[in-house]
Design an enzyme around this catalytic site. Structure first.
Site, PDB file in Angstrom:
ATOM      1  N   ARG A 264     -33.150  85.505  28.525  1.00  0.00           N
ATOM      2  CA  ARG A 264     -32.720  86.555  27.413  1.00  0.00           C
ATOM      3  C   ARG A 264     -33.190  85.729  26.043  1.00  0.00           C
ATOM      4  NH1 ARG A 264     -28.313  88.458  30.775  1.00  0.00           N
ATOM      5  NH2 ARG A 264     -28.068  86.181  31.004  1.00  0.00           N
ATOM      6  N   ILE A 265     -32.699  84.421  25.631  1.00  0.00           N
ATOM      7  CA  ILE A 265     -32.755  83.702  24.493  1.00  0.00           C
ATOM      8  C   ILE A 265     -34.224  83.573  24.045  1.00  0.00           C
ATOM      9  CG2 ILE A 265     -32.443  81.410  23.362  1.00  0.00           C
ATOM     10  CD1 ILE A 265     -30.030  81.051  25.368  1.00  0.00           C
TER      11      ILE A 265
ATOM     12  N   SER B 180     -32.549  73.281  24.644  1.00  0.00           N
ATOM     13  CA  SER B 180     -32.238  73.450  26.096  1.00  0.00           C
ATOM     14  C   SER B 180     -30.997  72.523  26.639  1.00  0.00           C
ATOM     15  CB  SER B 180     -33.354  73.762  27.192  1.00  0.00           C
ATOM     16  OG  SER B 180     -34.138  72.640  27.090  1.00  0.00           O
ATOM     17  N   ARG B 181     -31.638  71.458  27.067  1.00  0.00           N
ATOM     18  CA  ARG B 181     -30.975  70.480  27.425  1.00  0.00           C
ATOM     19  C   ARG B 181     -31.621  69.076  27.541  1.00  0.00           C
ATOM     20  NH1 ARG B 181     -27.205  73.396  26.929  1.00  0.00           N
ATOM     21  NH2 ARG B 181     -25.511  73.868  28.182  1.00  0.00           N
TER      22      ARG B 181
ATOM     23  N   ASP C  63     -31.606  70.163  19.073  1.00  0.00           N
ATOM     24  CA  ASP C  63     -30.389  70.236  19.153  1.00  0.00           C
ATOM     25  C   ASP C  63     -29.765  69.687  20.299  1.00  0.00           C
ATOM     26  OD1 ASP C  63     -28.169  71.829  18.383  1.00  0.00           O
ATOM     27  OD2 ASP C  63     -28.573  73.195  20.005  1.00  0.00           O
TER      28      ASP C  63
ATOM     29  N   GLU D 131     -25.425  62.599  24.723  1.00  0.00           N
ATOM     30  CA  GLU D 131     -24.624  63.424  23.648  1.00  0.00           C
ATOM     31  C   GLU D 131     -23.341  62.764  23.702  1.00  0.00           C
ATOM     32  OE1 GLU D 131     -25.010  67.416  23.941  1.00  0.00           O
ATOM     33  OE2 GLU D 131     -27.306  67.306  24.011  1.00  0.00           O
TER      34      GLU D 131
ATOM     35  N   HIS E 225     -26.299  69.650  18.949  1.00  0.00           N
ATOM     36  CA  HIS E 225     -26.086  70.658  19.984  1.00  0.00           C
ATOM     37  C   HIS E 225     -25.175  71.794  19.233  1.00  0.00           C
ATOM     38  CE1 HIS E 225     -25.471  71.503  24.437  1.00  0.00           C
ATOM     39  NE2 HIS E 225     -25.667  72.468  23.983  1.00  0.00           N
ATOM     40  N   ILE E 226     -25.773  72.454  18.622  1.00  0.00           N
ATOM     41  CA  ILE E 226     -25.133  73.756  17.769  1.00  0.00           C
ATOM     42  C   ILE E 226     -25.397  74.920  18.032  1.00  0.00           C
ATOM     43  CG2 ILE E 226     -24.103  72.256  15.915  1.00  0.00           C
ATOM     44  CD1 ILE E 226     -26.374  73.412  14.295  1.00  0.00           C
ATOM     45  N   GLY E 227     -26.372  75.267  19.205  1.00  0.00           N
ATOM     46  CA  GLY E 227     -27.109  76.296  19.325  1.00  0.00           C
ATOM     47  C   GLY E 227     -26.217  77.756  19.071  1.00  0.00           C
TER      48      GLY E 227
END
Ligand code: DGY
Length: 323
Positions: free
Chosen positions: A156-157, A237-238, A262, A267, A286-288
């Site tokens: 979806r993203i 993603s990661r 991101d 982290e 990491h602010i998606g």
């Protein structure tokens, strides 16, 4: 009847807390920073449900919470779940897909634009008073419009990114995914591409795959070597999907133009990570999904998942591996 006891390990909006309070006896952590692990372990010993983000749900945690029945992630990613351990204890695990796609896609585009047009670097340049009367020939970026973008992971993203790319920037959109998306191809004119061709030909390469055994270091030095010299990698993603050491080397060796990140292998990122010294790398923490609206929606979905599961209904978003 006694309400089930739950622990909410992240700040959530008041209306979501009120909803949980109707059905559950709850304790919460409402500081801005993540709850320290030892404190969390103490507070979940008598809990049947936990609602949280990015807490590692492993054997150790499950040992501490013998009554636990449900773990509700306030995130779409669930690489924090030890699936086998949860399965063995019949723990229900849920996530929050759907409500965050546009926010993450917006962030992907922010990273794309900022990296290509060197926004962070040039913002600093102006603020440091280095903008003098000289011509701007050293300040050139690269075009986004009418360039090509390759989306790895067309969920979806990915679709939300593809729409922005195609309709907003007239880009040629390629994608690589486990399954073909024929309807999307037809509706939006995006094109399926094998992995190697995608990384060899696209100007922008966007990673949106989940972190799994199969996607670990999907992009390594070999892949960077295949990319175009003007390529820009965007990772929303990661961190584990990219070999960060290889990324650093590829940037040092000028194999690619830049990167918009991101997420990171570790982290929060360590302050001595060489990526932080590179002007052609945009780094955000990491602010998606980090907008007020989206985080509120994610908390609502997570709360519904939690309550339904605790009351014996099938929650809407059990992660597929635990179905
Ligand atoms: C998600 O929802 O998985 C985002 O990365 C936030 O953790």
């Amino acid at each position: 009847m006694n309400k089930p006891k739950v622990f909410i390990a992240r700040k959530i909006p008041k209306h979501v807390e009120d909803y949980i309070a109707e059905f559950c006896d709850y304790e919460k952590w409402d500081k801005d920073e993540f709850i320290p692990r030892d404190m969390l372990l103490k507070r979940i010993q008598d809990k049947e449900g936990i609602m949280q983000a990015r807490v590692i749900i492993d054997e150790e945690l499950l040992e501490y919470a013998p009554k636990l029945r449900v773990v509700s992630n306030i995130s779409v990613g669930y690489n924090n779940f030890n699936i086998d351990a949860m399965k063995a204890r019949k723990i229900i695990g849920t996530n929050t897909p759907g409500v965050l796609d546009d926010s993450v896609a917006d962030l992907v585009f922010s990273l794309t634009l900022c990296t290509a047009r060197r926004i962070a670097e040039l913002d600093k340049y102006v603020k440091e008073g280095r903008w003098t009367a000289t011509d701007d020939l050293n300040l050139l970026g690269t075009d986004i419009h009418h360039s090509s973008i390759g989306i790895i992971g067309m969920g979806r993203i990915g679709e939300a990114v593809a729409k922005r790319a195609k309709l907003g920037f007239d880009m040629e959109v390629f994608y690589y995914n486990r399954n073909r998306k024929y309807k999307l191809e037809e509706e939006l004119g995006v094109r399926y591409c094998d992995f190697e061709s995608l990384i060899k030909t696209c100007d922008f390469i966007v990673l949106l795959v989940p972190s799994t055994k199969d996607t670990y270091h999907l992009i390594d030095y070999k892949e960077f070597s295949l990319m175009k010299r003007n390529a820009i990698l965007i990772n929303a993603s990661r961190g584990q999907t990219v070999n960060e050491k290889a990324l650093i080397k590829a940037l040092q060796d000028k194999k690619i133009f830049g990167a918009g990140l991101d997420v990171y292998e570790q982290e929060p990122i360590k302050s001595n990570n060489p990526l932080l010294k590179m002007s052609n790398v945009i780094t955000v923490p990491h602010i998606g999904t980090a907008t007020v609206e989206t985080r509120a929606n994610m908390a609502s979905v997570a709360a519904i998942n939690l309550v339904k599961a605790l009351y014996g209904e099938i929650p809407p978003n059990i992660v597929p591996e635990l179905l």
